[in-house]
Design a protein around this motif. Sequence first.
Motif, PDB file in Angstrom:
ATOM      1  N   TYR A 132      -3.927  -3.767  -2.050  1.00 30.08           N
ATOM      2  CA  TYR A 132      -2.844  -2.801  -2.169  1.00 30.08           C
ATOM      3  C   TYR A 132      -1.655  -3.177  -1.291  1.00 30.08           C
ATOM      4  O   TYR A 132      -1.826  -3.630  -0.154  1.00 30.08           O
ATOM      5  CB  TYR A 132      -3.333  -1.406  -1.748  1.00 30.08           C
ATOM      6  CG  TYR A 132      -2.323  -0.309  -2.018  1.00 30.08           C
ATOM      7  CD1 TYR A 132      -2.220   0.265  -3.291  1.00 30.08           C
ATOM      8  CD2 TYR A 132      -1.454   0.129  -1.018  1.00 30.08           C
ATOM      9  CE1 TYR A 132      -1.284   1.257  -3.547  1.00 30.08           C
ATOM     10  CE2 TYR A 132      -0.511   1.125  -1.277  1.00 30.08           C
ATOM     11  CZ  TYR A 132      -0.424   1.676  -2.548  1.00 30.08           C
ATOM     12  OH  TYR A 132       0.505   2.646  -2.815  1.00 30.08           O
ATOM     13  N   HIS A 145      -3.510   4.303  -7.850  1.00 32.32           N
ATOM     14  CA  HIS A 145      -3.607   5.668  -7.306  1.00 32.32           C
ATOM     15  C   HIS A 145      -4.547   6.526  -8.158  1.00 32.32           C
ATOM     16  O   HIS A 145      -5.408   7.246  -7.631  1.00 32.32           O
ATOM     17  CB  HIS A 145      -2.220   6.324  -7.250  1.00 32.32           C
ATOM     18  CG  HIS A 145      -1.284   5.643  -6.282  1.00 32.32           C
ATOM     19  ND1 HIS A 145       0.079   5.825  -6.314  1.00 32.32           N
ATOM     20  CD2 HIS A 145      -1.520   4.780  -5.264  1.00 32.32           C
ATOM     21  CE1 HIS A 145       0.638   5.097  -5.348  1.00 32.32           C
ATOM     22  NE2 HIS A 145      -0.312   4.449  -4.702  1.00 32.32           N
ATOM     23  N   ILE A 148      -8.205   5.549  -7.574  1.00 29.74           N
ATOM     24  CA  ILE A 148      -8.751   6.076  -6.320  1.00 29.74           C
ATOM     25  C   ILE A 148      -8.975   7.590  -6.408  1.00 29.74           C
ATOM     26  O   ILE A 148      -9.972   8.115  -5.893  1.00 29.74           O
ATOM     27  CB  ILE A 148      -7.845   5.710  -5.119  1.00 29.74           C
ATOM     28  CG1 ILE A 148      -7.813   4.188  -4.907  1.00 29.74           C
ATOM     29  CG2 ILE A 148      -8.291   6.422  -3.828  1.00 29.74           C
ATOM     30  CD1 ILE A 148      -9.150   3.539  -4.577  1.00 29.74           C
ATOM     31  N   GLU A 149      -8.077   8.301  -7.093  1.00 30.61           N
ATOM     32  CA  GLU A 149      -8.270   9.748  -7.285  1.00 30.61           C
ATOM     33  C   GLU A 149      -9.597  10.020  -8.007  1.00 30.61           C
ATOM     34  O   GLU A 149     -10.343  10.939  -7.650  1.00 30.61           O
ATOM     35  CB  GLU A 149      -7.115  10.342  -8.093  1.00 30.61           C
ATOM     36  CG  GLU A 149      -5.814  10.492  -7.305  1.00 30.61           C
ATOM     37  CD  GLU A 149      -4.608  10.746  -8.212  1.00 30.61           C
ATOM     38  OE1 GLU A 149      -4.797  11.291  -9.320  1.00 30.61           O
ATOM     39  OE2 GLU A 149      -3.494  10.379  -7.814  1.00 30.61           O
ATOM     40  N   LEU A 164     -12.478   4.002   2.100  1.00 27.99           N
ATOM     41  CA  LEU A 164     -11.564   3.165   1.321  1.00 27.99           C
ATOM     42  C   LEU A 164     -11.020   2.043   2.189  1.00 27.99           C
ATOM     43  O   LEU A 164     -10.392   2.275   3.217  1.00 27.99           O
ATOM     44  CB  LEU A 164     -10.401   3.986   0.767  1.00 27.99           C
ATOM     45  CG  LEU A 164      -9.320   3.167   0.042  1.00 27.99           C
ATOM     46  CD1 LEU A 164      -9.878   2.431  -1.172  1.00 27.99           C
ATOM     47  CD2 LEU A 164      -8.152   4.050  -0.370  1.00 27.99           C
ATOM     48  N   SER A 192       0.293   1.823   3.458  1.00 30.37           N
ATOM     49  CA  SER A 192      -0.992   2.034   2.772  1.00 30.37           C
ATOM     50  C   SER A 192      -1.775   3.164   3.436  1.00 30.37           C
ATOM     51  O   SER A 192      -2.374   4.009   2.761  1.00 30.37           O
ATOM     52  CB  SER A 192      -1.819   0.748   2.782  1.00 30.37           C
ATOM     53  OG  SER A 192      -1.102  -0.314   2.190  1.00 30.37           O
ATOM     54  N   GLU A 195      -0.202   6.471   2.501  1.00 36.75           N
ATOM     55  CA  GLU A 195      -0.470   6.858   1.103  1.00 36.75           C
ATOM     56  C   GLU A 195      -1.878   7.429   0.955  1.00 36.75           C
ATOM     57  O   GLU A 195      -2.076   8.530   0.455  1.00 36.75           O
ATOM     58  CB  GLU A 195      -0.281   5.642   0.188  1.00 36.75           C
ATOM     59  CG  GLU A 195      -0.533   5.930  -1.286  1.00 36.75           C
ATOM     60  CD  GLU A 195       0.403   6.975  -1.885  1.00 36.75           C
ATOM     61  OE1 GLU A 195      -0.096   7.852  -2.621  1.00 36.75           O
ATOM     62  OE2 GLU A 195       1.626   6.942  -1.623  1.00 36.75           O
ATOM     63  N   PHE A 196      -2.873   6.671   1.402  1.00 40.10           N
ATOM     64  CA  PHE A 196      -4.258   7.059   1.100  1.00 40.10           C
ATOM     65  C   PHE A 196      -4.835   8.078   2.074  1.00 40.10           C
ATOM     66  O   PHE A 196      -5.961   8.523   1.911  1.00 40.10           O
ATOM     67  CB  PHE A 196      -5.132   5.809   0.965  1.00 40.10           C
ATOM     68  CG  PHE A 196      -4.780   5.011  -0.254  1.00 40.10           C
ATOM     69  CD1 PHE A 196      -5.018   5.525  -1.527  1.00 40.10           C
ATOM     70  CD2 PHE A 196      -4.161   3.775  -0.136  1.00 40.10           C
ATOM     71  CE1 PHE A 196      -4.657   4.810  -2.665  1.00 40.10           C
ATOM     72  CE2 PHE A 196      -3.802   3.049  -1.269  1.00 40.10           C
ATOM     73  CZ  PHE A 196      -4.048   3.577  -2.534  1.00 40.10           C
ATOM     74  N   TYR A 201      -6.573  12.078  -2.623  1.00 37.46           N
ATOM     75  CA  TYR A 201      -7.468  10.930  -2.858  1.00 37.46           C
ATOM     76  C   TYR A 201      -8.896  11.201  -2.405  1.00 37.46           C
ATOM     77  O   TYR A 201      -9.815  10.488  -2.808  1.00 37.46           O
ATOM     78  CB  TYR A 201      -6.931   9.687  -2.149  1.00 37.46           C
ATOM     79  CG  TYR A 201      -5.595   9.230  -2.692  1.00 37.46           C
ATOM     80  CD1 TYR A 201      -5.488   8.690  -3.969  1.00 37.46           C
ATOM     81  CD2 TYR A 201      -4.433   9.355  -1.933  1.00 37.46           C
ATOM     82  CE1 TYR A 201      -4.258   8.285  -4.478  1.00 37.46           C
ATOM     83  CE2 TYR A 201      -3.197   8.941  -2.427  1.00 37.46           C
ATOM     84  CZ  TYR A 201      -3.125   8.418  -3.706  1.00 37.46           C
ATOM     85  OH  TYR A 201      -1.914   8.021  -4.198  1.00 37.46           O
ATOM     86  N   VAL A 203     -10.283  10.586   0.395  1.00 38.60           N
ATOM     87  CA  VAL A 203     -10.844   9.533   1.262  1.00 38.60           C
ATOM     88  C   VAL A 203     -11.240  10.155   2.597  1.00 38.60           C
ATOM     89  O   VAL A 203     -10.481  10.942   3.169  1.00 38.60           O
ATOM     90  CB  VAL A 203      -9.814   8.401   1.483  1.00 38.60           C
ATOM     91  CG1 VAL A 203     -10.346   7.370   2.467  1.00 38.60           C
ATOM     92  CG2 VAL A 203      -9.458   7.733   0.151  1.00 38.60           C
ATOM     93  N   LEU A 206     -10.567   5.683   6.381  1.00 42.16           N
ATOM     94  CA  LEU A 206      -9.752   4.545   5.956  1.00 42.16           C
ATOM     95  C   LEU A 206     -10.243   3.307   6.702  1.00 42.16           C
ATOM     96  O   LEU A 206     -10.343   3.312   7.931  1.00 42.16           O
ATOM     97  CB  LEU A 206      -8.282   4.802   6.297  1.00 42.16           C
ATOM     98  CG  LEU A 206      -7.628   6.023   5.643  1.00 42.16           C
ATOM     99  CD1 LEU A 206      -6.294   6.334   6.297  1.00 42.16           C
ATOM    100  CD2 LEU A 206      -7.431   5.795   4.146  1.00 42.16           C
ATOM    101  N   THR A 245      -1.417   8.530   9.792  1.00 41.73           N
ATOM    102  CA  THR A 245      -2.472   9.325   9.139  1.00 41.73           C
ATOM    103  C   THR A 245      -3.214  10.166  10.171  1.00 41.73           C
ATOM    104  O   THR A 245      -3.288   9.796  11.341  1.00 41.73           O
ATOM    105  CB  THR A 245      -3.477   8.407   8.408  1.00 41.73           C
ATOM    106  OG1 THR A 245      -4.422   9.230   7.702  1.00 41.73           O
ATOM    107  CG2 THR A 245      -4.260   7.511   9.367  1.00 41.73           C
TER     108      THR A 245
END
Length: 337
Positions: A132, A145, A148-149, A164, A192, A195-196, A201, A203, A206, A245
Motif C-alpha cells: 500500500y 480499501h 480491507i473493509e 493489518l 498508511s 488511513e487504516f 476497517y 483493524v 497495525l 493513529t
Amino acid sequence: MPSKITPGKLEGLKAVSNERGVIAAAAMDQRGSLKKSLAKEKGVADLPDSALIEFKELVTEVLTKHASAILLDPEFGLPASKKRNGKGLLLAYEKTGYDAATPGRLPDLLDVWSVRRLKEAGADCIKILLYYTPFEKSHVNDLKHAWIERIGDECRAHDIPFFLEFVGYDVHGEDEKGIGYARRKPDIVTGSMEEFGKEKYGVDVLKVEVPVQMEFVSGTKSFKGEQAYTRAEALEHFRIAASSTHKPFIYLSAGVSNPVFIETLELAGESGTTFNGVLCGRATWKDGIAIYAKQGAKAFEEWLNTQGVENINNVNKALEAAHSWYDKIDVKEPALA
C-alpha cells in the motif's frame, strides 16, 4: 480516545502478548520468497513442500520458547503450529506475493480459507499483508480499501483480532532500496497508518514499517554514507508516524539484519513512540537459511538454539522500550487480569 474492544478480540490479543501487554511475536509466514531463498542456497531449481514445512517447524519449536506468539501461514505452517510451546498463534489469510501482471500490487485471499476456518485451525488472531501507498492511483486504492473493509467485517463477525500489515512501494517503479524512496517513505508510512486506523476497517493492530530507511540515517551505526535524514529528523519521523493513529501498532523487521533491527527499535524507543511490540521474522532466522539448505535440519536446529536464540533475545531486550496496548483500548482492569 481508546477504542472499545469485544471479549473475543481482547482474548485473542492477550493470547499473543506477554505479561506486560507487549506483542513479542516471531514471524514465520514467508512462503514464495522463503522457498526461492532455500532453493538458491541449495543450488536447485525448486524444493519440495516438505522442506518448507520442516523449516517452519524448527523455527517455531525453538523460537516460541522466547516469543509471545508465532505468525504462520495455513498452507505450510499448520504442522509447525502444533510445536509452539503453548504460545499464541496468528495465521496469515492472504496469498503470498501479488499479481505482478496487474499494476498496483493487488492482493488476494487464500482460496480455501476463511476467517471461520482459520479460527477453527487454532488462530488467536488473523493477519493480512497489503502492499500500500497513499500515492497510488485512487481507483487502485479504492479496491484495496473495500477489500480491507470486507476482511474487517469478517473478523468482527467471528470476534477475532485483525492485524493489518502494510508494506509501502514506489508508484514510479523506482527501487525501494534507493535514497529517493527513502525520502518518501516517512509520508508513505504515516499516510498508511492514518488511513487504516479509521474505524471502518475494523483493524485492531497495525503492523507497520518503521518510517525511515536506517542506512540513510546519519549518526547511526547502520548509516552507509548517503544521508536522507539526520538522526534528529529520523526521530521526528517516528513521532509523526506514531501520532497519526490511536490504534495499537507494532513494527515489522522488513528483512533487515538483526543488528539493524535492534538499532531501529532503540531509535523508536528514543523517539518516545508508544509502539506495542514487534512481529519479527527474518531479523531472527534469515541467516539460518544457508545452514538449513547446505547442512540440513540438525545443523539448522543447532544454529537456531544458539544464534537464533541470541537474535530473538536481542529483540526482546530492545522491546523494553515498548508500551502495553492496554492503554490504547477501552477495557477495565479486571478483564485484563
